[in-house]
Write a protein that holds these residues in place. Sequence first.
Motif, PDB file in Angstrom:
ATOM      1  N   TYR A  83      11.015   1.717  -5.761  1.00 20.67           N
ATOM      2  CA  TYR A  83      11.337   0.542  -4.959  1.00 20.67           C
ATOM      3  C   TYR A  83      10.506  -0.657  -5.415  1.00 20.67           C
ATOM      4  O   TYR A  83       9.285  -0.560  -5.590  1.00 20.67           O
ATOM      5  CB  TYR A  83      11.067   0.807  -3.477  1.00 20.67           C
ATOM      6  N   ALA A  84      11.176  -1.800  -5.573  1.00 22.21           N
ATOM      7  CA  ALA A  84      10.469  -3.029  -5.946  1.00 22.21           C
ATOM      8  C   ALA A  84       9.664  -3.573  -4.777  1.00 22.21           C
ATOM      9  O   ALA A  84       8.586  -4.152  -4.963  1.00 22.21           O
ATOM     10  CB  ALA A  84      11.465  -4.079  -6.446  1.00 22.21           C
ATOM     11  N   VAL A  85      10.171  -3.416  -3.556  1.00 21.59           N
ATOM     12  CA  VAL A  85       9.499  -3.898  -2.346  1.00 21.59           C
ATOM     13  C   VAL A  85       9.719  -2.869  -1.248  1.00 21.59           C
ATOM     14  O   VAL A  85      10.818  -2.301  -1.128  1.00 21.59           O
ATOM     15  CB  VAL A  85      10.049  -5.270  -1.882  1.00 21.59           C
ATOM     16  N   VAL A  86       8.681  -2.629  -0.452  1.00 17.16           N
ATOM     17  CA  VAL A  86       8.788  -1.750   0.716  1.00 17.16           C
ATOM     18  C   VAL A  86       8.442  -2.572   1.957  1.00 17.16           C
ATOM     19  O   VAL A  86       7.357  -3.162   2.041  1.00 17.16           O
ATOM     20  CB  VAL A  86       7.840  -0.537   0.610  1.00 17.16           C
ATOM     21  N   PHE A  87       9.376  -2.638   2.913  1.00 18.16           N
ATOM     22  CA  PHE A  87       9.158  -3.309   4.193  1.00 18.16           C
ATOM     23  C   PHE A  87       8.856  -2.248   5.242  1.00 18.16           C
ATOM     24  O   PHE A  87       9.684  -1.357   5.482  1.00 18.16           O
ATOM     25  CB  PHE A  87      10.396  -4.098   4.612  1.00 18.16           C
ATOM     26  N   CYS A  88       7.697  -2.340   5.874  1.00 21.78           N
ATOM     27  CA  CYS A  88       7.330  -1.427   6.957  1.00 21.78           C
ATOM     28  C   CYS A  88       7.428  -2.211   8.272  1.00 21.78           C
ATOM     29  O   CYS A  88       6.627  -3.120   8.514  1.00 21.78           O
ATOM     30  CB  CYS A  88       5.919  -0.884   6.761  1.00 21.78           C
TER      31      CYS A  88
END
Length: 303
Positions: A83-88
């Motif tokens: 994943y290029a970006v992970v949003f939590c």
Amino acid sequence: VRRGEVRLGGEDASPLDNRLFFAMAVDQQIPIAIVKPRRHEIAYLEATFYLEQALAPAAASGWAIRATALSGDDLGAEPLSGYAVVFCVNLPALGPPARDRLRDYVSGGGRLVWIGGDNVEPAAYNTMNEAAGAQLLPVPLIDQRSATNREAGDAESWHIGFLDADHPALTRLTEPASLYQSVLVHKQVRFETPDGSSASAGARVLARLDDGEPLLVERAVGSGRVLMWGTGVQLEWTNLPLKPLFLPLFTRLTFYLAGSQTDSSQIVAGSPLSVPLRSTAAPGEMEIVRPSGESLRLPIDGA
């Protein structure tokens, strides 16, 4: 590469400047993960509902972002390197192994974005961050506050009062100011102001509320980056999901973090334009399209 044109519908005294041609490089299917505290049978009750609609619109064809929805329970086993970006989003504080996997993801060059909510308990988050070597949060957290507790009296919420116009993800979102000043924040997770300590070294405040409190903070961690958005993306916390700012804010943040921002320049007619060639394999020629529609192809000599 996508080509486009913007044209005025009518005519004015100078028809030669009524058309604007542009080109942009679109990276197809940027992989991102949107992590929610749990899955709900009713989709719009999930903390990630509006964010998923913005970043993964169901009607979009060939959209540049490919979003995968995960639950907090998935983090312990999900291979995050893809994943290029992970949003939590609104997650409770994580313990091992999820905490350690996120730490390794960031230290390996990953981009991690935390988004607030009722489950974000500051003391537990700070403990999680300390256990991960201060590599998960941009700055330590202080507390949660609600607009009903404002000392100002009858004020019902805060407004966004500042966006960093020098930041590449935000530079196009600061005018008109009403675009962000109309956003109301009812609840907030407060951060410590970056002070250069080891827990916040290099942190940058990208957005503030009208009382000066940081709302969006970014920090580089090794070759990775961590950001935190200090309110939620659900209507109990803010009206942002209903505002025109919402979609461009989070898509531009995603493109910026994934390294997919398109460079552009605005100059006064007649001024020299310098186009840096960052690639080691520089193109052999360039194309210029005049307002009249005439195309010119010029060789590039490396200068």
